[in-house]
Design a protein around this motif. Structure first.
Motif, short mmCIF file in Angstrom:
data_model
loop_
_atom_site.label_atom_id
_atom_site.label_comp_id
_atom_site.label_asym_id
_atom_site.label_seq_id
_atom_site.Cartn_x
_atom_site.Cartn_y
_atom_site.Cartn_z
N ASP A 1 1.02 4.69 7.96
CA ASP A 1 1.16 5.11 6.57
C ASP A 1 0.92 3.94 5.62
N ILE A 2 1.44 2.76 5.99
CA ILE A 2 1.25 1.59 5.12
C ILE A 2 -0.20 1.16 5.09
N VAL A 3 -0.81 1.02 6.28
CA VAL A 3 -2.20 0.58 6.34
C VAL A 3 -3.13 1.61 5.69
N ALA A 4 -2.85 2.89 5.94
CA ALA A 4 -3.69 3.93 5.35
C ALA A 4 -3.63 3.89 3.83
N HIS A 5 -2.47 3.60 3.29
CA HIS A 5 -2.35 3.52 1.83
C HIS A 5 -3.23 2.40 1.27
N HIS A 6 -3.16 1.21 1.92
CA HIS A 6 -3.96 0.09 1.42
C HIS A 6 -5.46 0.34 1.62
N ILE A 7 -5.81 0.92 2.74
CA ILE A 7 -7.23 1.18 2.98
C ILE A 7 -7.76 2.22 2.00
N THR A 8 -6.95 3.25 1.71
CA THR A 8 -7.37 4.26 0.74
C THR A 8 -7.57 3.64 -0.63
N THR A 9 -6.64 2.76 -1.02
CA THR A 9 -6.79 2.07 -2.32
C THR A 9 -8.05 1.24 -2.36
N MET A 10 -8.32 0.53 -1.25
CA MET A 10 -9.53 -0.28 -1.17
C MET A 10 -10.77 0.58 -1.30
N GLN A 11 -10.75 1.72 -0.65
CA GLN A 11 -11.92 2.61 -0.70
C GLN A 11 -12.15 3.13 -2.11
N LEU A 12 -11.06 3.55 -2.78
CA LEU A 12 -11.20 4.09 -4.12
C LEU A 12 -11.67 3.02 -5.11
N MET A 13 -11.12 1.81 -4.98
CA MET A 13 -11.52 0.73 -5.88
C MET A 13 -12.97 0.35 -5.66
N ALA A 14 -13.40 0.29 -4.39
CA ALA A 14 -14.79 -0.05 -4.11
C ALA A 14 -15.73 1.03 -4.64
N GLY A 15 -15.32 2.30 -4.47
CA GLY A 15 -16.16 3.37 -4.99
C GLY A 15 -16.24 3.36 -6.51
#
Length: 423
Positions: A211-225
């Motif tokens: 849950d923690i890693v998925a949250h950070h990866i999702t944020t990274m994906q959205l910011m990169a997009g």
């Protein structure tokens, strides 16, 4: 910075040392006697039962030390073989040899007895419990031979005497073997339950880490997009890098979900998304809940509070949560104290209470671990230790010298983790 002071309590030096045979704790102190209270009770009980058998044999005229009736010499000769039982835990073979020697002296100085003494039974049982099969067989044979010599008083033993001696030895040794196997099965069952608890806790940790890693990866994906969508000009190199970053984040998230599917293969699917994982900032809430549940709880923060890495904060929260839960369940009427300390290279958390524990004070020394403390050595502490070990930290648990229980964890922080948490 919030501080709520609570008097310090000295920490216990550890549980009392155990003997070779289970069931009693050896007294502490430089002038302590080399036997336990249980050993003394067993020796007294064996002597008492042998005296009863001697008295009944004297009244019925079956023979015994001293002749036709009970005498002071006969009582002394009956009691003496029970004295070596005081050392049956630390030196079981020597204790059995002493019982056999005293029994032989008894029968040489008085008419023979067909009584297979309780002191002899306890001594032989102690040997069979802790010694190897060859040693047990050797001492069993010696016991049978000495018993036959005592019963025959120098004459050729009858078949009934041989049968009774062999059966008596077999019953005692067989009982010890059965008890040993039963305890081995109980120990194996406990290990199995502990292994299952560890596996379940690891699965739980894996879900929370996901849950923690998925949250950070999702944020990274959205910011990169978002960055790619708002780029202007001919910055193709930057655009390609952001596209790669977005693709890598999406792939990592997909792989993490596949890993979680494997871990949750036997679970029902979640109907709603998981809530955010708690951390050190949520300790106020868990302390307030503990107070509302009827456990007076103090909370103290030392050092300069700062954001912690999510996994470290979650570990701190779970340790406090489990410790307060155990206190409410097992400590009885008590109060608790929670201390969170921020240090430059680590964070420490300590939870202690003043209820039932494994203290080495009067209660702890007399009766060993109390029921409240024994209940705190289960799967909850296993889960704490797994979490702390995951971060390379240390966990200390145990009773306090003045009563109560203490759980203390120290979690190291990598040089860049504090700075990363502040961003």
């Amino acid at each position: 910075m919030r501080r709520r002071r609570h008097p310090e309590q000295p920490i216990s030096g550890g549980p009392p040392a155990s003997d070779r045979l289970p069931g009693a704790d050896r007294p502490k102190g430089g002038d302590a006697v080399p036997w336990t209270r249980d050993d003394a009770l067993v020796a007294v009980a064996a002597a008492a039962l042998d005296l009863v058998g001697y008295s009944l044999g004297s009244v019925s005229g079956d023979g015994g030390p001293g002749g036709g009736g009970a005498t002071a010499l006969g009582v002394v000769l009956i009691v003496l073989p029970a004295l070596p039982l005081l050392f049956r835990r630390s030196h079981p073979v020597s204790a059995l040899a002493a019982v056999l020697a005293l029994g032989a002296a008894e029968n040489l100085s008085a008419p023979p007895s067909t009584h297979f003494g309780f002191a002899l039974s306890v001594a032989l049982y102690s040997v069979a419990r802790v010694r190897t099969a060859p040693v047990t067989a050797l001492m069993s044979g010696a016991t049978a031979v000495v018993t036959l010599l005592n019963q025959s008083h120098g004459r050729l033993p009858t078949g009934a005497n041989v049968l009774s001696a062999v059966l008596a030895v077999a019953v005692v040794v067989g009982t010890a073997v059965v008890v040993n196997r039963w305890q081995q099965q109980v120990a194996a069952h406990r290990r199995l339950l502990a292994d299952r608890a560890v596996a379940e806790e690891r699965r739980r940790i894996a879900r929370e880490l996901h849950d923690i890693v998925a949250h950070h990866i999702t944020t990274m994906q959205l910011m990169a997009g978002g960055a790619r969508a708002n780029l202007g000009g001919d910055t193709e190199v930057v655009r390609d890098a952001l596209v790669t970053l977005e693709s890598s984040g999406r792939m990592a998230l997909r792989e993490m979900r596949q890993l979680l599917d494997v871990l949750r293969a036997d679970e029902e699917p979640e109907a709603v998304p998981s809530p955010p994982q708690p951390g050190a900032d949520d300790l106020d809430r868990i302390v307030d809940e503990s107070r509302l549940a009827g456990l007076p709880t103090e909370f103290e923060v030392s050092g300069r509070p700062r954001p912690l890495p999510p996994t470290v904060g979650l570990t701190v929260f779970r340790i406090v949560q489990e410790s307060l839960t155990n206190t409410r369940k097992h400590a009885g009427p008590a109060s608790a104290h929670v201390r969170l300390t921020y240090r430059p290279d680590r964070v420490t958390v300590e939870v202690r209470d003043d209820g039932a524990g494994t203290g080495t004070g009067p209660a702890g020394a007399a009766g060993g671990a109390t029921a409240g403390a024994a209940a705190r050595t289960g799967h909850g502490l296993i889960g704490m230790r797994e979490r702390v070990t995951l971060h390379g930290g240390t966990l200390e648990t145990g009773g306090l010298a003045t009563g109560g229980y203490r759980v203390a964890a120290s979690l190291p922080l990598a040089p860049g983790e504090a700075e990363e948490a502040l961003r």
